[in-house]
Design an enzyme around this catalytic site. Structure first.
Site, PDB file in Angstrom:
ATOM      1  N   ILE A 265      71.251 -64.599  24.526  1.00 41.21           N
ATOM      2  CA  ILE A 265      71.580 -63.308  25.291  1.00 41.21           C
ATOM      3  C   ILE A 265      73.348 -63.167  25.244  1.00 41.21           C
ATOM      4  O   ILE A 265      73.686 -61.834  25.006  1.00 41.21           O
ATOM      5  CB  ILE A 265      71.597 -63.444  26.949  1.00 41.21           C
ATOM      6  CG1 ILE A 265      69.699 -63.094  27.079  1.00 41.21           C
ATOM      7  CG2 ILE A 265      72.056 -62.434  27.863  1.00 41.21           C
ATOM      8  CD1 ILE A 265      69.670 -63.722  28.507  1.00 41.21           C
TER       9      ILE A 265
ATOM     10  N   ILE B 187      63.490 -62.599  28.520  1.00 43.16           N
ATOM     11  CA  ILE B 187      64.056 -61.817  27.404  1.00 43.16           C
ATOM     12  C   ILE B 187      63.479 -62.561  26.213  1.00 43.16           C
ATOM     13  O   ILE B 187      63.876 -64.045  25.893  1.00 43.16           O
ATOM     14  CB  ILE B 187      65.461 -62.168  27.332  1.00 43.16           C
ATOM     15  CG1 ILE B 187      66.227 -61.266  28.740  1.00 43.16           C
ATOM     16  CG2 ILE B 187      66.257 -61.498  26.109  1.00 43.16           C
ATOM     17  CD1 ILE B 187      65.937 -59.872  28.780  1.00 43.16           C
TER      18      ILE B 187
ATOM     19  N   LYS C 206      72.562 -70.064  40.487  1.00 45.41           N
ATOM     20  CA  LYS C 206      72.893 -68.568  40.163  1.00 45.41           C
ATOM     21  C   LYS C 206      72.791 -67.799  41.791  1.00 45.41           C
ATOM     22  O   LYS C 206      73.600 -66.644  41.477  1.00 45.41           O
ATOM     23  CB  LYS C 206      71.332 -68.036  39.399  1.00 45.41           C
ATOM     24  CG  LYS C 206      71.008 -68.713  38.064  1.00 45.41           C
ATOM     25  CD  LYS C 206      72.252 -68.334  37.037  1.00 45.41           C
ATOM     26  CE  LYS C 206      71.929 -68.553  35.819  1.00 45.41           C
ATOM     27  NZ  LYS C 206      72.818 -68.222  34.653  1.00 45.41           N
TER      28      LYS C 206
ATOM     29  N   SER D 295      73.445 -64.147  35.856  1.00 47.05           N
ATOM     30  CA  SER D 295      72.510 -64.614  36.703  1.00 47.05           C
ATOM     31  C   SER D 295      71.041 -64.606  36.188  1.00 47.05           C
ATOM     32  O   SER D 295      70.502 -64.841  35.143  1.00 47.05           O
ATOM     33  CB  SER D 295      72.585 -63.791  37.827  1.00 47.05           C
ATOM     34  OG  SER D 295      72.013 -64.580  38.965  1.00 47.05           O
TER      35      SER D 295
ATOM     36  N   ASP E 280      83.707 -77.407  26.956  1.00 47.89           N
ATOM     37  CA  ASP E 280      82.710 -77.610  27.898  1.00 47.89           C
ATOM     38  C   ASP E 280      82.993 -76.920  29.365  1.00 47.89           C
ATOM     39  O   ASP E 280      84.061 -77.408  29.720  1.00 47.89           O
ATOM     40  CB  ASP E 280      82.591 -79.113  28.189  1.00 47.89           C
ATOM     41  CG  ASP E 280      81.432 -79.522  29.208  1.00 47.89           C
ATOM     42  OD1 ASP E 280      81.175 -78.531  30.092  1.00 47.89           O
ATOM     43  OD2 ASP E 280      80.871 -80.444  29.016  1.00 47.89           O
TER      44      ASP E 280
ATOM     45  N   LYS F 127      88.629 -68.926  37.137  1.00 45.05           N
ATOM     46  CA  LYS F 127      89.973 -69.305  37.628  1.00 45.05           C
ATOM     47  C   LYS F 127      90.937 -69.406  36.447  1.00 45.05           C
ATOM     48  O   LYS F 127      91.956 -68.825  36.631  1.00 45.05           O
ATOM     49  CB  LYS F 127      89.657 -70.821  38.301  1.00 45.05           C
ATOM     50  CG  LYS F 127      90.922 -71.549  38.601  1.00 45.05           C
ATOM     51  CD  LYS F 127      91.487 -71.127  39.832  1.00 45.05           C
ATOM     52  CE  LYS F 127      92.515 -72.159  40.161  1.00 45.05           C
ATOM     53  NZ  LYS F 127      93.500 -71.330  41.227  1.00 45.05           N
TER      54      LYS F 127
HETATM   55  C1  HXC Z   1      63.926 -83.242  34.513  1.00 38.57           C
HETATM   56  C2  HXC Z   1      65.996 -83.396  33.253  1.00 38.57           C
HETATM   57  C3  HXC Z   1      65.472 -82.575  32.318  1.00 38.57           C
HETATM   58  C4  HXC Z   1      63.969 -82.292  32.569  1.00 38.57           C
HETATM   59  C5  HXC Z   1      67.397 -83.090  31.432  1.00 38.57           C
HETATM   60  N1  HXC Z   1      67.297 -83.687  32.589  1.00 38.57           N
HETATM   61  N2  HXC Z   1      66.301 -82.451  31.229  1.00 38.57           N
HETATM   62  N3  HXC Z   1      65.390 -83.811  34.506  1.00 38.57           N
HETATM   63  N4  HXC Z   1      63.434 -82.682  33.704  1.00 38.57           N
HETATM   64  N5  HXC Z   1      63.516 -81.413  31.557  1.00 38.57           N
HETATM   65  C6  HXC Z   1      68.219 -84.774  33.382  1.00 38.57           C
HETATM   66  C7  HXC Z   1      68.506 -85.863  32.658  1.00 38.57           C
HETATM   67  O1  HXC Z   1      67.626 -86.762  32.732  1.00 38.57           O
HETATM   68  C8  HXC Z   1      69.786 -86.227  33.347  1.00 38.57           C
HETATM   69  O2  HXC Z   1      69.768 -86.840  34.513  1.00 38.57           O
HETATM   70  C9  HXC Z   1      70.342 -85.045  33.732  1.00 38.57           C
HETATM   71  O3  HXC Z   1      69.467 -83.791  33.745  1.00 38.57           O
HETATM   72  C10 HXC Z   1      71.659 -84.459  32.680  1.00 38.57           C
HETATM   73  O4  HXC Z   1      71.030 -84.555  31.402  1.00 38.57           O
HETATM   74  P1  HXC Z   1      71.799 -84.723  29.989  1.00 38.57           P
HETATM   75  O5  HXC Z   1      70.910 -84.489  28.836  1.00 38.57           O
HETATM   76  O6  HXC Z   1      72.489 -85.835  30.123  1.00 38.57           O
HETATM   77  O7  HXC Z   1      72.985 -83.527  30.271  1.00 38.57           O
HETATM   78  P2  HXC Z   1      73.752 -82.605  29.336  1.00 38.57           P
HETATM   79  O8  HXC Z   1      73.647 -83.092  27.848  1.00 38.57           O
HETATM   80  O9  HXC Z   1      74.681 -82.235  29.792  1.00 38.57           O
HETATM   81  O10 HXC Z   1      72.649 -81.284  29.103  1.00 38.57           O
HETATM   82  C11 HXC Z   1      72.557 -80.355  30.182  1.00 38.57           C
HETATM   83  C12 HXC Z   1      71.162 -79.849  29.913  1.00 38.57           C
HETATM   84  C13 HXC Z   1      70.519 -79.444  28.701  1.00 38.57           C
HETATM   85  C14 HXC Z   1      70.947 -78.529  31.057  1.00 38.57           C
HETATM   86  C15 HXC Z   1      70.037 -80.872  30.603  1.00 38.57           C
HETATM   87  O11 HXC Z   1      69.321 -79.056  28.748  1.00 38.57           O
HETATM   88  C16 HXC Z   1      71.540 -78.466  27.879  1.00 38.57           C
HETATM   89  O12 HXC Z   1      72.644 -78.622  27.698  1.00 38.57           O
HETATM   90  N6  HXC Z   1      71.034 -77.043  27.940  1.00 38.57           N
HETATM   91  C17 HXC Z   1      71.808 -75.891  27.585  1.00 38.57           C
HETATM   92  C18 HXC Z   1      70.923 -75.079  26.841  1.00 38.57           C
HETATM   93  C19 HXC Z   1      70.163 -74.292  27.918  1.00 38.57           C
HETATM   94  O13 HXC Z   1      69.494 -75.116  28.664  1.00 38.57           O
HETATM   95  N7  HXC Z   1      69.712 -72.921  27.468  1.00 38.57           N
HETATM   96  C20 HXC Z   1      69.016 -72.606  28.561  1.00 38.57           C
HETATM   97  C21 HXC Z   1      69.544 -71.636  29.543  1.00 38.57           C
HETATM   98  S1  HXC Z   1      68.580 -70.556  30.033  1.00 38.57           S
HETATM   99  P3  HXC Z   1      69.663 -88.581  34.596  1.00 38.57           P
HETATM  100  O14 HXC Z   1      69.429 -88.514  36.083  1.00 38.57           O
HETATM  101  O15 HXC Z   1      68.613 -89.020  34.010  1.00 38.57           O
HETATM  102  O16 HXC Z   1      71.008 -89.017  34.372  1.00 38.57           O
HETATM  103  C22 HXC Z   1      68.869 -69.917  31.473  1.00 38.57           C
HETATM  104  C23 HXC Z   1      68.509 -69.007  32.365  1.00 38.57           C
HETATM  105  C24 HXC Z   1      66.887 -69.080  32.452  1.00 38.57           C
HETATM  106  O17 HXC Z   1      69.868 -70.675  32.247  1.00 38.57           O
HETATM  107  C25 HXC Z   1      66.280 -67.999  33.276  1.00 38.57           C
HETATM  108  C26 HXC Z   1      64.807 -67.637  32.561  1.00 38.57           C
HETATM  109  C27 HXC Z   1      64.034 -66.197  33.216  1.00 38.57           C
END
Ligand code: HXC
Length: 273
Positions: A27, A197, A168, A150, A73, A133
């Site tokens: 997006i 989307i 959000k 959001s 980040d 900020k």
């Molecule tokens: C449960 C989970 C998990 C899952 C990660 N964790 N995935 N818990 N179910 N599927 C937990 C991990 O075990 C860890 O906890 C903690 O979350 C942090 O995970 P890390 O992998 O160490 O963090 P990081 O490398 O910073 O990654 C962040 C992330 C990752 C959010 C987990 O998925 C990411 O970077 N995503 C970016 C891309 C993304 O998600 N895009 C989609 C956005 S869409 P513990 O306790 O084990 O340490 C969006 C809108 C959606 O936001 C609306 C749709 C309609």
């Protein structure tokens, strides 16, 4: 679907500078490309420099405009300060800000660790606050405009999404607070709440691959172009008296949540989480 330049004046954003978090994909990439296609220049930021640089190059080639990649980040204040400094160093100012960096996954309450909840709050909510900020003085100086990305899932308490929903909801609140506090400086602050989307990481994580979109009143999933159109509108003079507003772009989907007769989009079941 018509491109934004078929609808809006091609040089609408000539001379304008955009800073966008999460602009390397999905997006936010589409939102960035729309601003650049209309004459703006952009800096996109995220954690993955390789992905960002590829996206910046592709967007520059597609539009003939300037798109720069800066690794950051949004959880780290030093990173967002550096991204803002690099933007100003390169382009001299910041007119527009898009807070789009987000992290999400489906997780039932019992499977959500302390760190998992904090991580999503830090990326989505704290990241939005941190970048705004850092950029706010420049946005004020240019009487610019902010769009926060959001969603709609927290409107009705969607399952397995309390971490993202809480973040959000905070972003929705910041949108209103900033609209009031920055309005006297000529800054407009709005948000876009996309529905489902297609072809985005977010949707692929949340919905089953054979998700049924027939329950969306407008009869289809959204596209990144739908979000680009809303972005161009909100940044343009056409929206000059709109601030503090969250524009829902979802084909009326969220209004049907839990409505009898409307098929729900099938989320990935807990057994697969
Ligand atoms: C449960 C989970 C998990 C899952 C990660 N964790 N995935 N818990 N179910 N599927 C937990 C991990 O075990 C860890 O906890 C903690 O979350 C942090 O995970 P890390 O992998 O160490 O963090 P990081 O490398 O910073 O990654 C962040 C992330 C990752 C959010 C987990 O998925 C990411 O970077 N995503 C970016 C891309 C993304 O998600 N895009 C989609 C956005 S869409 P513990 O306790 O084990 O340490 C969006 C809108 C959606 O936001 C609306 C749709 C309609």
């Amino acid at each position: 679907m018509a491109s934004t330049t078929d609808i809006f004046k091609p040089e609408l954003f000539k001379g304008k500078v955009l800073l966008c978090s999460g602009g390397g994909s999905g997006i936010c990439r589409s939102m960035t490309e729309a601003v650049v296609r209309h004459g703006g220049k952009a800096v996109i930021i995220s954690r993955s420099l390789d992905k960002l640089q590829k996206a910046a190059k592709e967007m520059s080639e597609a539009t003939g405009g300037e798109v720069i990649a800066v690794q950051a980040d949004v959880r780290k204040p030093a990173d967002v300060e550096n991204a803002v400094a690099k933007t100003v160093e390169k382009f001299g100012k910041i007119d527009y800000l898009i807070n789009g960096a987000a992290g999400n996954f489906l997780a039932p309450f019992q499977k959500l660790s302390y760190n998992a909840f904090r991580t999503v709050i830090e990326i989505d909510l704290m990241g939005t606050w941190n970048l705004t900020k850092a950029a706010s003085e420049y946005i004020k100086a240019s009487k610019g405009s902010i769009i926060n990305v959001s969603m709609t899932l927290h409107y009705t308490g969607s399952p397995y999404q309390q971490h993202a929903g809480a973040a959000k909801a905070g972003i929705d609140a910041l949108t209103k607070h900033w609209a009031v506090e920055l309005g006297p400086f000529g800054v407009r602050v709005n948000g876009i709440a996309p529905g489902p989307i297609e072809n985005t990481v977010g949707l692929s994580r949340l919905a089953t691959s054979n998700a049924n979109y027939s329950g969306i009143p407008l009869g289809r999933a959204g596209t990144v172009t739908d979000i680009a159109h809303s972005t161009v509108f909100l940044f343009s003079e056409a929206a000059s008296y709109i601030s503090g507003h969250m524009l829902v772009v979802d084909g009326a989907h969220w209004l049907t949540h839990h409505t009898p007769g409307y098929p729900e989009i099938v989320l990935n079941p807990p057994s697969k989480l």
